[in-house]
Design an enzyme around this catalytic site. Structure first.
Site, mmCIF file in Angstrom:
data_model
loop_
_atom_site.group_PDB
_atom_site.id
_atom_site.type_symbol
_atom_site.label_atom_id
_atom_site.label_comp_id
_atom_site.label_asym_id
_atom_site.label_seq_id
_atom_site.Cartn_x
_atom_site.Cartn_y
_atom_site.Cartn_z
ATOM 1 N N ASP A 67 -6.254 -6.228 -6.522
ATOM 2 C CA ASP A 67 -6.434 -4.757 -6.248
ATOM 3 C C ASP A 67 -6.612 -3.976 -7.557
ATOM 4 O OD1 ASP A 67 -3.867 -5.346 -6.981
ATOM 5 O OD2 ASP A 67 -2.817 -4.463 -5.107
ATOM 6 N N ASN A 136 7.742 -0.690 -0.060
ATOM 7 C CA ASN A 136 7.840 -0.419 1.418
ATOM 8 C C ASN A 136 7.165 -1.523 2.238
ATOM 9 O OD1 ASN A 136 5.067 -0.653 -0.053
ATOM 10 N ND2 ASN A 136 4.305 1.444 0.624
ATOM 11 N N HIS A 138 4.513 -3.509 1.104
ATOM 12 C CA HIS A 138 3.219 -3.645 0.783
ATOM 13 C C HIS A 138 2.745 -4.920 0.013
ATOM 14 C CE1 HIS A 138 2.514 -1.411 -3.164
ATOM 15 N NE2 HIS A 138 2.932 -2.308 -3.256
ATOM 16 N N GLU A 143 -0.936 -1.008 2.574
ATOM 17 C CA GLU A 143 0.210 -0.362 3.119
ATOM 18 C C GLU A 143 0.731 -0.326 4.284
ATOM 19 O OE1 GLU A 143 1.367 0.525 0.234
ATOM 20 O OE2 GLU A 143 0.664 2.345 -0.735
#
Ligand code: F6R
Length: 244
Positions: A67, A136, A138, A143
């Site tokens: 990413d 979180n 991810h 996400e």
């Protein structure tokens, strides 16, 4: 999915570096996809040392960056590009045909995603994918709420990702979007290692391994991967019930 526990970050990283090195020996044309960030740093260092010291053939491997932060130049020391260029691609002297990293400055980011998907397909998929996990849940920039069916895509970053992400940069940067490989590629990867170390990851590891499988907690997708390994040190495993 299988959970493997290590005493500390060093042992965890040595395991992953060893697995990748052995896989390259068995399949010199290995297609390897790595996350950047803090977690795989030592793995990358150990892997590069191993390849160089043991003179493992690196001329046929393919490397894919998972990413990138949209809008960041590759010269920014907090970018994924910068990390891989300096710590993996450069030291291994990979040729440009041997790797693909998202160009986060591309005018047409959608096309950048299509280029990544095409690259992965032309290589017949990813052999080994090494990912971290965000605070979180991810993976990459998939996400909370990201579809498990996604190919490469652009995404608005979650508030937690924007604030935690500041740790990679020397000065405050505006982080708003990410470009990332999607979960369809993860599910199709022949083997996936999710690595986590430190007590700050204990809560997200508990949800990953023992929580429900849901797109609202992305890393729970690991439970669906037949050849998926969640690799944790003792601190990251500390909240698991029956961790052994
Ligand atoms: C980075 C990436 C992210 C990180 C995750 C954990 O390329 O894909 O998903 O893996 O945010 O980051 P660290 O390892 O810094 O805790």
């Amino acid at each position: 999915m299988e959970l493997k526990r290590f005493r500390n970050y060093q042992e965890l990283s040595e395991f992953v570096a060893g697995e990748i090195a052995d896989s390259i020996k068995n399949k010199p044309s290995l297609v390897l996809c790595l996350a950047s960030g803090d977690t795989p740093k030592l793995t990358v260092e150990l892997l590069v040392n191993k390849i160089n010291e043991e003179k493992i053939d690196r001329s046929k491997i393919t490397f894919i960056g998972l990413d990138e932060w949209v809008g960041l130049p590759p010269t920014n020391s907090g970018s994924c590009h910068y990390f891989f260029k300096n710590n993996l691609i450069g030291p291994l002297q990979l040729m440009t045909s041997q790797y693909f990293l998202f160009d986060a400055l591309a005018d047409d980011l959608r096309n950048e995603c299509l280029k990544m998907d095409k690259f992965i397909n032309e290589k017949n998929g990813i052999d080994i994918m090494v990912v971290g996990i965000g605070m979180n849940g991810h993976i990459g920039f998939n996400e909370p709420g990201s579809s498990f069916d996604n190919l490469s895509h652009i995404i608005d970053l979650d508030e937690i990702t924007r604030s935690v992400g500041q740790k990679y940069f020397n000065e405050k940067v505006e982080l708003s979007q990410g470009i990332t490989i999607g979960f369809k590629h993860l599910l199709n990867a022949k083997k996936v290692f999710l690595m986590a170390n430190g007590s700050k990851k204990a809560e997200v590891i508990k949800k990953t391994v023992q929580g429900p499988v849901t797109e609202y907690f992305p890393a729970s997708i690991m439970q669906q991967h037949e050849n998926g390994f969640v690799l944790v040190d003792d601190d990251a495993a500390s909240l698991l019930s029956n961790p052994d």
